[in-house]
Design an enzyme around this catalytic site. Structure first.
Site, PDB file in Angstrom:
ATOM      1  N   GLU A  81       0.854  -1.232  -0.092  1.00 42.44           N
ATOM      2  CA  GLU A  81       0.097  -0.025  -0.165  1.00 42.44           C
ATOM      3  C   GLU A  81       0.822   1.222  -0.058  1.00 42.44           C
ATOM      4  O   GLU A  81       1.811   1.110   0.674  1.00 42.44           O
ATOM      5  CB  GLU A  81      -0.949  -0.043   1.105  1.00 42.44           C
ATOM      6  CG  GLU A  81      -1.849  -1.246   1.364  1.00 42.44           C
ATOM      7  CD  GLU A  81      -3.066  -1.185   0.029  1.00 42.44           C
ATOM      8  OE1 GLU A  81      -2.978  -0.157  -0.581  1.00 42.44           O
ATOM      9  OE2 GLU A  81      -3.694  -2.223   0.065  1.00 42.44           O
ATOM     10  N   ARG A  91     -17.723  -0.531   5.458  1.00 44.95           N
ATOM     11  CA  ARG A  91     -18.612  -1.073   4.445  1.00 44.95           C
ATOM     12  C   ARG A  91     -19.479  -2.160   5.549  1.00 44.95           C
ATOM     13  O   ARG A  91     -20.725  -2.456   5.139  1.00 44.95           O
ATOM     14  CB  ARG A  91     -17.793  -1.800   3.515  1.00 44.95           C
ATOM     15  CG  ARG A  91     -18.428  -2.984   2.654  1.00 44.95           C
ATOM     16  CD  ARG A  91     -17.300  -3.694   1.769  1.00 44.95           C
ATOM     17  NE  ARG A  91     -16.382  -4.369   2.575  1.00 44.95           N
ATOM     18  CZ  ARG A  91     -16.400  -5.654   2.895  1.00 44.95           C
ATOM     19  NH1 ARG A  91     -17.563  -6.387   2.567  1.00 44.95           N
ATOM     20  NH2 ARG A  91     -15.412  -6.281   3.542  1.00 44.95           N
ATOM     21  N   CYS A 144      -8.133  -1.627   8.438  1.00 44.95           N
ATOM     22  CA  CYS A 144      -6.866  -1.743   7.980  1.00 44.95           C
ATOM     23  C   CYS A 144      -6.124  -0.346   7.520  1.00 44.95           C
ATOM     24  O   CYS A 144      -4.999   0.068   8.048  1.00 44.95           O
ATOM     25  CB  CYS A 144      -6.536  -2.384   6.564  1.00 44.95           C
ATOM     26  SG  CYS A 144      -6.613  -4.207   7.118  1.00 44.95           S
ATOM     27  N   HIS A 166      -1.374  -5.599   2.132  1.00 45.14           N
ATOM     28  CA  HIS A 166      -2.514  -6.271   2.132  1.00 45.14           C
ATOM     29  C   HIS A 166      -2.351  -7.658   1.535  1.00 45.14           C
ATOM     30  O   HIS A 166      -1.609  -7.828   0.316  1.00 45.14           O
ATOM     31  CB  HIS A 166      -3.772  -5.754   1.402  1.00 45.14           C
ATOM     32  CG  HIS A 166      -4.883  -5.001   2.155  1.00 45.14           C
ATOM     33  ND1 HIS A 166      -5.155  -3.634   2.121  1.00 45.14           N
ATOM     34  CD2 HIS A 166      -5.653  -5.273   3.169  1.00 45.14           C
ATOM     35  CE1 HIS A 166      -6.039  -3.328   3.081  1.00 45.14           C
ATOM     36  NE2 HIS A 166      -6.254  -4.249   3.606  1.00 45.14           N
TER      37      HIS A 166
HETATM   38  N1  PCA Z   1      -8.757  -6.516   6.811  1.00 43.76           N
HETATM   39  C1  PCA Z   1      -9.692  -5.237   7.062  1.00 43.76           C
HETATM   40  C2  PCA Z   1      -9.305  -5.113   8.544  1.00 43.76           C
HETATM   41  C3  PCA Z   1      -8.583  -6.334   9.174  1.00 43.76           C
HETATM   42  C4  PCA Z   1      -8.298  -6.936   8.070  1.00 43.76           C
HETATM   43  O1  PCA Z   1      -7.304  -8.047   8.095  1.00 43.76           O
HETATM   44  C5  PCA Z   1      -9.487  -4.291   6.102  1.00 43.76           C
HETATM   45  O2  PCA Z   1      -8.661  -4.372   5.054  1.00 43.76           O
HETATM   46  O3  PCA Z   1      -9.552  -3.152   6.471  1.00 43.76           O
END
Ligand code: PCA
Length: 215
Positions: A81, A91, A144, A166
């Site tokens: 990111e 969401r 996140c 991610h």
């Molecule tokens: N993914 C979520 C929150 C916790 C996670 O592992 C996100 O992408 O915001």
């Protein structure tokens, strides 16, 4: 001994595990050199708790480098990111049932922070190791992104570099959901995170090339 802090999240939504935590916990205690080791910590998937828990981790671990990791259902690779935005727009409800809509992560804070890791060099190193990776320009607007923004805010102006990755679902999660969503094996995620950390530690200046971003 110097510490690299890796965080992963607890499970959320319909899932019973979170590949981000499964990955970083397997790297906990890994020695990267004689005097650098990985410390892994879990964060709650809850808007009210995650930033404070992150700050505690930073204070306890006193890291020289931080990479927070989270699950992005539907992503097919390791998404490095680039930017965290000052916006919560959930969401779905978080694990405490809270669903903030259009609230700031830090009231009065800057609109966004850039990642301070050498993201293109990380993408290049991952691909060279046979692991799909790309630069992403949105960490979403759920917990996140909140953690990523809080991390960059906490370390702004410091010499400690930090960012967010991610990861996709694990294969068994995609299978259980009976879904065609992409997934990545745990061993690949673990090796990918190890390479990402080493590259971040060893690269002072990022490379100037495309990160293969989707948008
Ligand atoms: N993914 C979520 C929150 C916790 C996670 O592992 C996100 O992408 O915001």
């Amino acid at each position: 001994m110097h510490n690299v802090l890796l965080t992963g999240f607890e499970a959320f939504d319909q899932d019973t595990l979170n590949p981000s935590w499964e990955t970083v916990r397997r790297l906990d205690g890994t020695l990267l050199s004689d005097d650098v080791r990985i410390v892994a910590r879990q964060l709650p998937c809850a808007f009210e708790q995650a930033p404070e828990r992150l700050r505690q981790c930073l204070a306890d671990v006193q890291p020289i480098l931080v990479i927070a990791v989270g699950l992005a259902q539907g992503r097919s690779d390791l998404s490095i990111e680039r930017v965290a935005i000052n916006l919560n727009d959930a969401r779905i409800p978080d694990n405490l049932g809270h669903q903030p809509i259009d609230t700031p992560v830090v009231p009065g804070g800057p609109a966004a922070y850039f990642c301070s890791l050498p993201i293109k060099a990380m993408v290049r190193a991952l691909r060279a190791a046979g692991i799909p990776a790309s630069v992403s320009h949105s960490a979403g607007t759920f917990v996140c992104n909140q953690v990523f923004y809080s991390l960059q805010h906490a370390l702004a102006g410091s010499a400690v570099r930090s960012g967010f990755i991610h990861v996709p679902w694990l294969p068994q999660q995609a299978a259980q959901a009976g879904s065609a969503l992409p997934s990545m094996a745990l061993e690949t995620l673990v090796e990918g995170l190890r390479i990402a950390v080493l590259t971040a530690l060893n690269t002072e200046h990022d490379v100037l090339e495309t990160g293969g971003q989707v948008s």
